[in-house]
Write a protein that holds these residues in place. Structure first.
Motif, PDB file in Angstrom:
ATOM      1  N   SER A 257       0.809  -1.223   0.000  1.00 38.12           N
ATOM      2  CA  SER A 257       0.000   0.000   0.000  1.00 38.12           C
ATOM      3  C   SER A 257       0.844   1.274   0.000  1.00 38.12           C
ATOM      4  N   GLU A 258       2.021   1.218   0.643  1.00 39.41           N
ATOM      5  CA  GLU A 258       2.815   2.434   0.815  1.00 39.41           C
ATOM      6  C   GLU A 258       3.995   2.534  -0.139  1.00 39.41           C
ATOM      7  N   LYS A 259       4.397   1.438  -0.748  1.00 37.52           N
ATOM      8  CA  LYS A 259       5.545   1.428  -1.665  1.00 37.52           C
ATOM      9  C   LYS A 259       6.734   2.178  -1.058  1.00 37.52           C
ATOM     10  N   PRO A 260       7.292   1.690   0.036  1.00 38.08           N
ATOM     11  CA  PRO A 260       8.369   2.403   0.726  1.00 38.08           C
ATOM     12  C   PRO A 260       9.611   2.583  -0.149  1.00 38.08           C
ATOM     13  N   ASP A 261      10.402   3.583   0.228  1.00 43.53           N
ATOM     14  CA  ASP A 261      11.618   3.902  -0.509  1.00 43.53           C
ATOM     15  C   ASP A 261      12.716   2.911  -0.123  1.00 43.53           C
ATOM     16  N   LEU A 262      12.710   1.795  -0.787  1.00 42.92           N
ATOM     17  CA  LEU A 262      13.679   0.726  -0.563  1.00 42.92           C
ATOM     18  C   LEU A 262      14.247   0.294  -1.904  1.00 42.92           C
ATOM     19  N   ASP A 263      15.505  -0.162  -1.880  1.00 41.14           N
ATOM     20  CA  ASP A 263      16.128  -0.578  -3.128  1.00 41.14           C
ATOM     21  C   ASP A 263      15.892  -2.046  -3.441  1.00 41.14           C
ATOM     22  N   TRP A 264      15.701  -2.887  -2.408  1.00 41.65           N
ATOM     23  CA  TRP A 264      15.515  -4.319  -2.629  1.00 41.65           C
ATOM     24  C   TRP A 264      15.058  -4.983  -1.335  1.00 41.65           C
ATOM     25  N   PHE A 265      14.582  -6.215  -1.480  1.00 41.21           N
ATOM     26  CA  PHE A 265      14.210  -7.038  -0.332  1.00 41.21           C
ATOM     27  C   PHE A 265      14.984  -8.351  -0.376  1.00 41.21           C
ATOM     28  N   GLU A 266      15.254  -8.877   0.815  1.00 38.27           N
ATOM     29  CA  GLU A 266      15.811 -10.213   0.943  1.00 38.27           C
ATOM     30  C   GLU A 266      14.729 -11.135   1.487  1.00 38.27           C
ATOM     31  N   ILE A 267      14.494 -12.251   0.811  1.00 44.46           N
ATOM     32  CA  ILE A 267      13.507 -13.211   1.290  1.00 44.46           C
ATOM     33  C   ILE A 267      14.212 -14.410   1.911  1.00 44.46           C
ATOM     34  N   LEU A 268      13.559 -15.016   2.900  1.00 40.75           N
ATOM     35  CA  LEU A 268      14.033 -16.283   3.453  1.00 40.75           C
ATOM     36  C   LEU A 268      13.532 -17.391   2.535  1.00 40.75           C
ATOM     37  N   SER A 269      14.437 -18.022   1.839  1.00 44.50           N
ATOM     38  CA  SER A 269      14.060 -18.954   0.773  1.00 44.50           C
ATOM     39  C   SER A 269      13.066 -20.009   1.236  1.00 44.50           C
ATOM     40  N   GLU A 270      13.312 -20.605   2.407  1.00 42.10           N
ATOM     41  CA  GLU A 270      12.481 -21.708   2.873  1.00 42.10           C
ATOM     42  C   GLU A 270      11.024 -21.299   3.089  1.00 42.10           C
ATOM     43  N   ASN A 271      10.762 -20.029   3.354  1.00 40.78           N
ATOM     44  CA  ASN A 271       9.385 -19.565   3.556  1.00 40.78           C
ATOM     45  C   ASN A 271       8.560 -19.639   2.285  1.00 40.78           C
TER      46      ASN A 271
END
Length: 291
Positions: A33-47
């Motif tokens: 909803s907010e589209k924060p000012d971030l360059d990237w995300f790291e995901i936990l693969s197993e999730n």
């Protein structure tokens, strides 16, 4: 038939995409909803190594707006029998879906006889272990057809069979396997207190051309020992070490990990801004001194 690995993985290190956060379920809706000012995300693969459901739906929606990197906790690259092939095949399937900038895991072992104990256990720092880990990394990179980025873990014990420092161990593994390094600055600090070494010896011992990513996180200081908890803000000594790390390595993709007592997204964004500011000041000072 296996696919030959590229001649030099380190020469294909990806330029820093900037500053990111770990993707956590608590923040799904705020991100969308907010589209924060971030360059990237790291995901936990197993999730996300699942057949379907809300996690994958959220992942697909968010990755439409942000680059992703994948970070695993179950590869067990230090196991004598090597990583499980079924796990690697499931991971490769997720890689095809996410198209991450890179894939990472930890220099550790996580279980025996096919049983995952869901912890990151340190390895003996010696040539025998290096041979096992390097062979496992080569096998994994061959299956995934992608370079691996491997993280140093925090540790609370040492082995009588250790014959080198941890940073010599990490450096040798990266160079002999032609893999890259996820340098967890908090883990360096935690282990330096627990084992009584100078954290800058560790930072100076890691080759500049191998570091792809930096982790920052909080810990619980018990006085004469520290536990890596990821449940609070980054501590001041870790911020200080981060500044020195950036002074050595330059612009490196940096993120903050929070896995428990997760605050609102805006709180983490404010904390990430501290990392941005430290990196900007450090890089500016380095450029000025080089002029």
């Amino acid at each position: 038939m296996s696919t030959p690995l590229m001649t030099s993985i380190s020469s294909h290190r990806i330029a820093s995409p900037g500053f990111g956060l770990g993707l956590r379920t608590d923040h799904y809706h705020a991100i969308l909803s907010e589209k924060p000012d971030l360059d990237w995300f790291e995901i936990l693969s197993e999730n996300y190594m699942v057949a379907g459901g809300k996690p994958l739906a959220m992942l697909d929606a968010i990755r439409a707006d942000y680059p992703m990197v994948m970070h695993g906790v179950s590869m067990s690259i230090g196991s004598a029998n090597g990583p499980d092939l079924a796990y690697l095949q499931a991971l490769k399937k997720l890689i095809a879906r996410v198209e991450p900038l890179w894939i990472s895991d930890h220099i550790c072992w996580t279980g025996v006889h096919g049983k995952n104990m869901h912890d990151l256990f340190p390895l003996p720092y010696n040539e025998e272990t290096i041979a096992i880990v390097v062979n496992n990394i080569r096998r994994v990179q061959d299956v995934l057809e992608r370079p691996l980025v491997l993280e140093n873990v925090s540790s609370y014990l040492s082995y009588s069979s250790d014959s080198m420092t941890e940073w010599e161990f990490v450096k040798t593994i990266a160079e002999e396997s032609d893999s890259l390094i996820l340098l967890d600055v908090n883990n360096v600090y935690v282990s330096s207190v627990n084992h009584g070494f100078d954290p800058m010896d560790y930072i100076r011992g890691i080759p500049i051309d191998r570091v792809q990513q930096i982790h920052l996180a909080g810990h619980h200081d018990h006085g004469d020992y520290i536990i890596d908890t990821h449940d609070r803000e980054v501590a001041d000594p870790v911020w200080d070490l981060y500044a020195k790390t950036i002074a050595r390595f330059g612009s490196v993709a940096t993120m903050i990990e929070r896995d428990d007592h997760i605050p609102p997204l805006n709180d983490l964004l404010s904390e990430l801004q501290i990392a941005r500011d430290i990196a900007a000041r450090t890089m500016k000072a380095s450029q000025k001194s080089a002029a």
